[in-house]
Design a protein around this motif. Sequence first.
Motif, mmCIF file in Angstrom:
data_model
loop_
_atom_site.group_PDB
_atom_site.id
_atom_site.type_symbol
_atom_site.label_atom_id
_atom_site.label_comp_id
_atom_site.label_asym_id
_atom_site.label_seq_id
_atom_site.Cartn_x
_atom_site.Cartn_y
_atom_site.Cartn_z
ATOM 1 N N VAL A 36 0.775 -1.141 0.036
ATOM 2 C CA VAL A 36 0.066 0.021 -0.024
ATOM 3 C C VAL A 36 0.829 1.145 -0.134
ATOM 4 O O VAL A 36 0.331 2.256 -0.763
ATOM 5 C CB VAL A 36 -0.923 -0.139 1.044
ATOM 6 C CG1 VAL A 36 -1.771 1.251 1.337
ATOM 7 C CG2 VAL A 36 -2.138 -1.118 1.133
ATOM 8 N N ILE A 37 1.855 1.287 0.764
ATOM 9 C CA ILE A 37 2.958 2.438 0.950
ATOM 10 C C ILE A 37 3.655 2.726 -0.536
ATOM 11 O O ILE A 37 3.554 3.613 -0.936
ATOM 12 C CB ILE A 37 3.956 2.198 1.982
ATOM 13 C CG1 ILE A 37 3.366 2.500 3.285
ATOM 14 C CG2 ILE A 37 4.906 3.127 1.717
ATOM 15 C CD1 ILE A 37 4.214 2.011 4.583
ATOM 16 N N LYS A 38 3.885 1.395 -1.092
ATOM 17 C CA LYS A 38 4.591 1.708 -2.484
ATOM 18 C C LYS A 38 3.501 2.177 -3.658
ATOM 19 O O LYS A 38 3.816 2.785 -4.360
ATOM 20 C CB LYS A 38 5.121 0.207 -3.008
ATOM 21 C CG LYS A 38 6.367 -0.098 -2.067
ATOM 22 C CD LYS A 38 6.882 -1.418 -2.806
ATOM 23 C CE LYS A 38 8.226 -1.541 -2.005
ATOM 24 N NZ LYS A 38 9.179 -0.807 -1.856
ATOM 25 N N ALA A 39 2.291 1.862 -3.397
ATOM 26 C CA ALA A 39 1.262 2.058 -4.435
ATOM 27 C C ALA A 39 1.129 3.763 -4.441
ATOM 28 O O ALA A 39 1.143 4.349 -5.203
ATOM 29 C CB ALA A 39 0.105 1.631 -4.278
ATOM 30 N N TYR A 40 1.198 4.134 -2.861
ATOM 31 C CA TYR A 40 0.974 5.733 -2.692
ATOM 32 C C TYR A 40 2.288 6.347 -3.235
ATOM 33 O O TYR A 40 2.221 7.416 -3.684
ATOM 34 C CB TYR A 40 0.708 6.057 -1.304
ATOM 35 C CG TYR A 40 -0.890 5.611 -0.968
ATOM 36 C CD1 TYR A 40 -1.871 5.837 -1.919
ATOM 37 C CD2 TYR A 40 -1.029 5.032 0.039
ATOM 38 C CE1 TYR A 40 -3.149 5.618 -1.358
ATOM 39 C CE2 TYR A 40 -2.355 4.460 0.582
ATOM 40 C CZ TYR A 40 -3.453 5.165 -0.415
ATOM 41 O OH TYR A 40 -4.627 4.673 -0.189
ATOM 42 N N GLU A 41 3.569 5.742 -3.048
ATOM 43 C CA GLU A 41 4.864 6.413 -3.473
ATOM 44 C C GLU A 41 4.686 6.599 -5.093
ATOM 45 O O GLU A 41 5.219 7.463 -5.648
ATOM 46 C CB GLU A 41 5.793 5.484 -2.898
ATOM 47 C CG GLU A 41 6.117 5.793 -1.319
ATOM 48 C CD GLU A 41 7.274 5.061 -0.787
ATOM 49 O OE1 GLU A 41 7.529 3.828 -1.497
ATOM 50 O OE2 GLU A 41 7.604 5.367 0.252
ATOM 51 N N GLN A 42 4.202 5.348 -5.602
ATOM 52 C CA GLN A 42 4.312 5.510 -7.258
ATOM 53 C C GLN A 42 3.212 6.580 -7.523
ATOM 54 O O GLN A 42 3.680 7.265 -8.705
ATOM 55 C CB GLN A 42 3.850 4.230 -7.582
ATOM 56 C CG GLN A 42 3.593 3.945 -8.972
ATOM 57 C CD GLN A 42 4.968 4.397 -9.779
ATOM 58 O OE1 GLN A 42 6.172 4.004 -9.526
ATOM 59 N NE2 GLN A 42 4.931 5.063 -10.904
ATOM 60 N N ALA A 43 2.017 6.764 -6.787
ATOM 61 C CA ALA A 43 1.144 7.768 -7.302
ATOM 62 C C ALA A 43 1.905 9.180 -7.080
ATOM 63 O O ALA A 43 1.698 9.842 -8.086
ATOM 64 C CB ALA A 43 0.128 7.705 -6.224
ATOM 65 N N ILE A 44 2.647 9.344 -6.042
ATOM 66 C CA ILE A 44 3.426 10.678 -5.883
ATOM 67 C C ILE A 44 4.335 10.928 -7.021
ATOM 68 O O ILE A 44 4.602 11.927 -7.743
ATOM 69 C CB ILE A 44 4.211 10.844 -4.620
ATOM 70 C CG1 ILE A 44 3.263 10.747 -3.446
ATOM 71 C CG2 ILE A 44 5.187 12.044 -4.527
ATOM 72 C CD1 ILE A 44 2.315 12.185 -3.446
ATOM 73 N N SER A 45 4.966 9.910 -7.570
ATOM 74 C CA SER A 45 6.079 9.843 -8.559
ATOM 75 C C SER A 45 5.298 10.160 -9.625
ATOM 76 O O SER A 45 5.893 10.753 -10.712
ATOM 77 C CB SER A 45 6.919 8.474 -8.477
ATOM 78 O OG SER A 45 7.703 8.531 -9.866
ATOM 79 N N SER A 46 4.272 9.528 -10.095
ATOM 80 C CA SER A 46 3.707 9.810 -11.176
ATOM 81 C C SER A 46 3.020 10.997 -11.509
ATOM 82 O O SER A 46 3.029 11.597 -12.589
ATOM 83 C CB SER A 46 2.331 8.572 -11.440
ATOM 84 O OG SER A 46 2.545 7.348 -11.421
#
Length: 148
Positions: free
Chosen positions: A108-118
């Motif tokens: 879940v943390i990685k998904a939110y981090e990827q969202a920030i990156s995107s």
Amino acid sequence: MNKTIIWSVFLGTMLISCRGDRNKGIPVVNLEALHAVPLDHSIDKLAKDTTFIDVTLPPNARIDELSQEELGLLKAAAYRFYQHVRLENNQYRVDLKDPKVLHISEPVIKAYEQAISSTNHFADSMAKTGQVIQLPPVSEEYLKNLLK
């Protein structure tokens, strides 16, 4: 530009880890949709305490396929994570030294981090074409609305 439009652009870019048919509902990690879908129960305590949140969802899950319990878990996790996000030079920065303090599962943390990156990549690519989009800060109002 209207604040709602800016939020829609910002949150619309957070359609990560959902590679299925986008015409079949709204992807789970679309924070605008998470914000907009009301819950039938309170998540205030869950969002603010240290209960571990682990959301196991089927691949390409859509918001309309989730139970109220799953939506509550995702919104509580978003509330915890986005408290550590700030806007600096029109880029979102995650100010979090140890993700374990969030008590959220790593995927879940990685998904939110990827969202920030995107989102940051989207803002950069728009700026390169001469269309500067001012990203909005993650406000207290937005965080509070996740709890509803």
